[in-house]
Design a protein around this motif. Structure first.
Motif, PDB file in Angstrom:
ATOM      1  N   GLY A 132       1.061  -1.157   0.526  1.00  0.00           N
ATOM      2  CA  GLY A 132       0.093  -0.585   0.186  1.00  0.00           C
ATOM      3  C   GLY A 132       1.076   1.196  -0.105  1.00  0.00           C
ATOM      4  O   GLY A 132       2.186   1.005  -0.102  1.00  0.00           O
ATOM      5  N   LEU A 133       0.087   2.488   0.220  1.00  0.00           N
ATOM      6  CA  LEU A 133       0.647   3.471   0.352  1.00  0.00           C
ATOM      7  C   LEU A 133       0.276   4.771   1.192  1.00  0.00           C
ATOM      8  O   LEU A 133      -1.175   4.623   1.734  1.00  0.00           O
ATOM      9  N   VAL A 134       1.139   5.058   2.285  1.00  0.00           N
ATOM     10  CA  VAL A 134       0.964   5.662   2.855  1.00  0.00           C
ATOM     11  C   VAL A 134       1.103   7.106   2.346  1.00  0.00           C
ATOM     12  O   VAL A 134       2.344   7.589   3.570  1.00  0.00           O
ATOM     13  N   ASP A 135       0.444   9.003   2.216  1.00  0.00           N
ATOM     14  CA  ASP A 135       1.369  10.012   1.881  1.00  0.00           C
ATOM     15  C   ASP A 135       2.139   9.691   0.950  1.00  0.00           C
ATOM     16  O   ASP A 135       1.303   9.213  -0.517  1.00  0.00           O
ATOM     17  N   LYS A 136       3.432   9.696   0.899  1.00  0.00           N
ATOM     18  CA  LYS A 136       4.076   9.451  -0.259  1.00  0.00           C
ATOM     19  C   LYS A 136       4.786   8.455  -0.170  1.00  0.00           C
ATOM     20  O   LYS A 136       5.598   8.148  -0.825  1.00  0.00           O
ATOM     21  N   LEU A 137       4.496   7.488   1.440  1.00  0.00           N
ATOM     22  CA  LEU A 137       5.221   6.212   1.008  1.00  0.00           C
ATOM     23  C   LEU A 137       5.028   5.249   0.438  1.00  0.00           C
ATOM     24  O   LEU A 137       3.974   4.808   1.324  1.00  0.00           O
ATOM     25  N   PHE A 138       5.803   4.269  -0.229  1.00  0.00           N
ATOM     26  CA  PHE A 138       5.186   2.831  -0.561  1.00  0.00           C
ATOM     27  C   PHE A 138       5.948   2.107   0.415  1.00  0.00           C
ATOM     28  O   PHE A 138       7.085   2.177   1.157  1.00  0.00           O
ATOM     29  N   ILE A 139       5.409   0.732   1.406  1.00  0.00           N
ATOM     30  CA  ILE A 139       5.242   0.456   2.356  1.00  0.00           C
ATOM     31  C   ILE A 139       5.455  -1.790   1.837  1.00  0.00           C
ATOM     32  O   ILE A 139       3.968  -1.658   0.397  1.00  0.00           O
ATOM     33  N   SER A 140       5.784  -2.765   1.835  1.00  0.00           N
ATOM     34  CA  SER A 140       5.943  -3.747   1.947  1.00  0.00           C
ATOM     35  C   SER A 140       5.466  -4.689   3.262  1.00  0.00           C
ATOM     36  O   SER A 140       6.102  -5.538   3.082  1.00  0.00           O
ATOM     37  N   ASP A 141       4.824  -3.739   4.220  1.00  0.00           N
ATOM     38  CA  ASP A 141       4.980  -4.616   4.636  1.00  0.00           C
ATOM     39  C   ASP A 141       3.691  -5.542   4.794  1.00  0.00           C
ATOM     40  O   ASP A 141       2.720  -5.666   4.520  1.00  0.00           O
ATOM     41  N   LEU A 142       3.857  -7.010   6.288  1.00  0.00           N
ATOM     42  CA  LEU A 142       2.623  -7.943   5.733  1.00  0.00           C
ATOM     43  C   LEU A 142       1.863  -7.633   7.186  1.00  0.00           C
ATOM     44  O   LEU A 142       2.028  -8.012   8.136  1.00  0.00           O
ATOM     45  N   CYS A 143       0.226  -7.469   7.543  1.00  0.00           N
ATOM     46  CA  CYS A 143      -0.430  -7.654   8.492  1.00  0.00           C
ATOM     47  C   CYS A 143      -1.562  -8.689   8.767  1.00  0.00           C
ATOM     48  O   CYS A 143      -1.598  -8.611   7.153  1.00  0.00           O
ATOM     49  N   VAL A 144      -1.442  -9.248   9.318  1.00  0.00           N
ATOM     50  CA  VAL A 144      -2.419 -10.813   9.420  1.00  0.00           C
ATOM     51  C   VAL A 144      -3.799 -10.689  10.264  1.00  0.00           C
ATOM     52  O   VAL A 144      -3.438 -10.071  11.941  1.00  0.00           O
ATOM     53  N   ASN A 161      13.032 -16.260  -0.141  1.00  0.00           N
ATOM     54  CA  ASN A 161      14.586 -16.007  -1.032  1.00  0.00           C
ATOM     55  C   ASN A 161      13.856 -15.797  -2.019  1.00  0.00           C
ATOM     56  O   ASN A 161      13.741 -15.789  -3.133  1.00  0.00           O
ATOM     57  N   GLY A 162      14.329 -14.402  -2.646  1.00  0.00           N
ATOM     58  CA  GLY A 162      13.812 -13.749  -4.140  1.00  0.00           C
ATOM     59  C   GLY A 162      14.864 -13.870  -4.840  1.00  0.00           C
ATOM     60  O   GLY A 162      16.134 -13.949  -4.990  1.00  0.00           O
ATOM     61  N   SER A 163      14.602 -13.347  -5.733  1.00  0.00           N
ATOM     62  CA  SER A 163      15.858 -13.556  -7.420  1.00  0.00           C
ATOM     63  C   SER A 163      17.536 -12.398  -6.825  1.00  0.00           C
ATOM     64  O   SER A 163      17.981 -13.016  -6.831  1.00  0.00           O
ATOM     65  N   GLU A 164      17.333 -11.915  -6.187  1.00  0.00           N
ATOM     66  CA  GLU A 164      17.763 -10.684  -5.278  1.00  0.00           C
ATOM     67  C   GLU A 164      18.583 -11.461  -3.886  1.00  0.00           C
ATOM     68  O   GLU A 164      18.771 -10.219  -3.856  1.00  0.00           O
ATOM     69  N   GLY A 165      17.666 -11.642  -3.296  1.00  0.00           N
ATOM     70  CA  GLY A 165      18.578 -12.229  -2.066  1.00  0.00           C
ATOM     71  C   GLY A 165      17.504 -11.758  -1.113  1.00  0.00           C
ATOM     72  O   GLY A 165      17.963 -12.020  -0.167  1.00  0.00           O
ATOM     73  N   GLN A 166      16.167 -10.906  -1.670  1.00  0.00           N
ATOM     74  CA  GLN A 166      15.362 -10.765  -0.812  1.00  0.00           C
ATOM     75  C   GLN A 166      14.498 -11.617  -0.528  1.00  0.00           C
ATOM     76  O   GLN A 166      14.033 -12.376  -1.053  1.00  0.00           O
ATOM     77  N   VAL A 167      13.822 -11.213   1.528  1.00  0.00           N
ATOM     78  CA  VAL A 167      12.597 -12.312   1.599  1.00  0.00           C
ATOM     79  C   VAL A 167      12.399 -12.061   1.274  1.00  0.00           C
ATOM     80  O   VAL A 167      11.049 -13.114   0.474  1.00  0.00           O
ATOM     81  N   GLY A 168      11.377 -11.484   0.938  1.00  0.00           N
ATOM     82  CA  GLY A 168       9.810 -10.849   0.402  1.00  0.00           C
ATOM     83  C   GLY A 168       9.536  -9.811  -0.765  1.00  0.00           C
ATOM     84  O   GLY A 168      10.633  -9.911  -1.303  1.00  0.00           O
ATOM     85  N   PRO A 169       8.377  -9.576  -1.236  1.00  0.00           N
ATOM     86  CA  PRO A 169       8.469  -8.623  -2.434  1.00  0.00           C
ATOM     87  C   PRO A 169       8.718  -7.465  -2.260  1.00  0.00           C
ATOM     88  O   PRO A 169       8.703  -6.934  -0.933  1.00  0.00           O
ATOM     89  N   SER A 170       9.353  -6.748  -2.626  1.00  0.00           N
ATOM     90  CA  SER A 170       9.605  -4.995  -2.357  1.00  0.00           C
ATOM     91  C   SER A 170       8.572  -3.872  -1.968  1.00  0.00           C
ATOM     92  O   SER A 170       7.406  -4.841  -2.372  1.00  0.00           O
ATOM     93  N   SER A 171       8.212  -3.324  -1.347  1.00  0.00           N
ATOM     94  CA  SER A 171       7.570  -2.084  -2.146  1.00  0.00           C
ATOM     95  C   SER A 171       6.495  -1.367  -3.121  1.00  0.00           C
ATOM     96  O   SER A 171       7.261  -1.227  -3.859  1.00  0.00           O
ATOM     97  N   ARG A 172       5.260  -1.760  -2.160  1.00  0.00           N
ATOM     98  CA  ARG A 172       4.617  -1.418  -3.508  1.00  0.00           C
ATOM     99  C   ARG A 172       2.977  -0.980  -3.677  1.00  0.00           C
ATOM    100  O   ARG A 172       2.903  -1.118  -2.502  1.00  0.00           O
ATOM    101  N   ALA A 173       2.329  -0.698  -4.750  1.00  0.00           N
ATOM    102  CA  ALA A 173       0.730  -0.679  -4.270  1.00  0.00           C
ATOM    103  C   ALA A 173       0.518  -0.683  -5.405  1.00  0.00           C
ATOM    104  O   ALA A 173       0.792  -0.286  -6.498  1.00  0.00           O
ATOM    105  N   PHE A 174      -1.483  -0.813  -5.843  1.00  0.00           N
ATOM    106  CA  PHE A 174      -2.226  -0.960  -6.962  1.00  0.00           C
ATOM    107  C   PHE A 174      -1.383  -2.321  -7.503  1.00  0.00           C
ATOM    108  O   PHE A 174      -1.575  -2.474  -8.678  1.00  0.00           O
ATOM    109  N   HIS A 175      -0.756  -3.155  -6.846  1.00  0.00           N
ATOM    110  CA  HIS A 175      -0.894  -5.029  -7.200  1.00  0.00           C
ATOM    111  C   HIS A 175      -2.389  -5.830  -7.165  1.00  0.00           C
ATOM    112  O   HIS A 175      -3.037  -4.835  -7.103  1.00  0.00           O
TER     113      HIS A 175
END
Length: 513
Positions: free
Chosen positions: A38-50, A66-80
């Motif tokens: 999601g997005l708050v103000d001008k900040l794209f976020i990648s947190d997971l809330c359950v 494990n992502g293709s570049e070694g990251q744990v999960g998806p990068s910050s994003r919105a409108f996905h």
């Protein structure tokens, strides 16, 4: 009859999700809701809330991956898009800053593990504002979106077992390309409603289309994929995008979204009404609610928990929401507490309360254009937010600027409040010469604030003296629609690190004028 009830402290335990819009929220079985990005103000976020239904608990799981570049999960994003298949949540695309994303992830919610997937077949292009829905418990269908250059009208089907994408060849008449719509599977058909289309300057639509031929058994019966526009009787919703449609038994519930009003001058309208598409009578109906609804909004989420609906987040053109609301039938225990006492707002932690207080203060003094508003402008959506002039001070009165000039450049004497104007002018010019020759890697953190202020000062000096308006600042003298993109940024803390090269490039062009 249904009732809107704002969530009370007794409804939840744990840490509530922070405010956001443009996020996704999916049901995993009958046990939990997973909110991502999601997005708050001008900040794209990648947190997971359950949200755990049974325990009434909000929590943030510690995920592995494990992502293709070694990251744990998806990068910050919105409108996905995010779609649940059994215990898995599939995520594709979205937007980060001005970049459209085309990566593909799956989250195993049994062990909270992310995996970036390498898919095959007809790979869809990177996009945001697409819509998708599950086909049974194996496939996902995705339609439309925006790739940064054009609206899309393609249909892709993903097999979540083979991880193969297939672009569906559809015959006959097609709906106009669009973004910001909804897509919902109803038995053998995918229903697409609303969104924004490019035709005629980009109107917001209120049309309803059905796509047949998605299920294997009907394909085998020689039912070729095809679109049909549905014109149903009843009280149809007004044209909109950024709304939600949630399945609820024998009907589909539409809530929120935004459209445009006016004639000679268009303006945004945000909605908070409930409208249902009754699957039995096959018509639109107003959904009766007996009390005050939540504030109007778009780009929110609405999920169902049994007979209850849970509304979270959204954006109304000015503010990003973090509130949680129940929509419940009149015999629900949550509805019955309305008669005894009004709901008490959920207590906020100190940091979140302070952030909201600061946000409200900013909105009262200056109606800042958010990333969503900029996106709306790019899509030719009329935006009614006006942005007053920034308080730009002269460099000889900018103590932080002069102190940096003195310490960084070594202009001689320490600058005082009553320092000589000639020395200050030399220091200011020396600092500008330094920035004019610098590369982004040479810019220190302590320089970013004064650099942003001087950038805004130069814009004001070069253009406001000629009578240019705020809107002209974003378009004049630079090529591209993102010219002067940092003029309305209030604080360096709102900048990302990848903004610094762009800021420095525009600053150097200003120096050359």
């Amino acid at each position: 009859m249904h009732y809107w009830v704002r969530a009370s402290p007794s409804d939840f335990t744990g840490t509530l999700p922070q405010p956001r819009s443009g996020h996704t929220a999916v049901n995993i079985g009958k046990s939990k809701i997973v909110v991502f990005g999601g997005l708050v103000d001008k900040l794209f976020i990648s947190d997971l809330c359950v949200y755990d239904f049974e325990n009434k608990l909000w929590f943030q799981p510690e995920c592995s991956g494990n992502g293709s570049e070694g990251q744990v999960g998806p990068s910050s994003r919105a409108f996905h898009i995010a779609v649940a298949i059994d215990c898995h949540m599939f995520v594709f695309g979205g937007r980060y800053g001005s970049k459209r994303l085309g990566d593909f992830w799956v989250l195993d919610t049994d062990i909270w593990q992310w995996s970036e997937l390498t898919s095959f077949g007809d790979l869809p292009s990177p996009r945001d504002f697409a819509a998708a829905s599950a086909i049974g418990n194996r496939k996902i269908v995705m339609y439309g979106g925006w790739d940064g250059k054009k609206w899309l009208s393609d249909v892709y089907v993903l097999d979540t077992i083979s991880l193969e994408w297939m672009e569906l060849s559809v015959s006959g008449s097609l709906p106009p390309p669009r973004c910001g719509h909804t897509a919902t599977m109803v038995e053998k058909r995918m229903l697409v409603y609303g969104g924004r289309v490019p035709r005629g300057g980009g109107p917001i639509m209120g049309d309803l289309w059905a796509l047949k031929g998605l299920l294997e058994e009907v394909i085998e019966e020689n039912e070729t994929p095809g679109w049909t526009q549905l014109k149903l009787p009843g009280q149809a919703p007004s044209p909109r995008c950024g709304h939600t449609i949630t399945s609820g038994g024998h009907y589909l519930l539409l809530f929120g979204g935004h459209g445009t009003g006016g004639w000679l001058s268009r303006y945004d309208i945000y909605y908070n009404e409930c409208i249902i598409l009754d699957r039995v009578s096959v018509q639109w109906k107003r959904f009766p609610t007996s009390n005050e609804p939540p504030p109007a909004r778009a780009y929110h989420s609405m999920t169902s928990i049994g007979s209850r609906y849970l509304l979270f987040g959204g954006f109304d053109g000015k503010s990003t929401f973090g509130d949680l609301w129940w929509l419940v039938p009149e015999d629900d225990p949550i509805a019955k507490r309305l008669a005894s006492s009004p709901a008490t707002n959920i207590p906020e932690d100190e940091d979140l309360a302070m952030a909201k207080k600061t946000q409200l203060s900013h909105e009262a003094s200056q109606k800042e254009e958010s990333v969503v508003s900029e996106l709306q402008k790019r899509l030719d959506i009329s935006v009614s937010i006006s942005v007053p002039d920034l308080q730009v001070i002269d460099e000889l009165e900018d103590k932080e600027f002069l102190e940096l000039a003195s310490s960084l450049i070594g202009a001689g004497e320490k600058v005082s409040n009553n320092g000589e104007i000639s020395n200050n002018q030399k220091a200011a010019q020396a600092l500008r010469d330094h920035w004019g020759k610098s590369t982004p890697k040479l810019i220190q953190l302590k320089e970013i604030g004064p650099l942003l202020c001087d950038y805004q000062r130069l814009i004001t000096r070069h253009h406001k003296s000629n009578g240019a308006s705020d809107s002209q600042f974003t378009e004049s003298n630079f090529s591209g629609k993102e010219a002067y993109r940092f003029y309305h940024v209030k604080s360096a803390s709102q900048l990302r690190m990848d903004d610094i090269p762009k800021l420095l490039e525009e600053y150097k062009q200003l120096l050359s004028k």
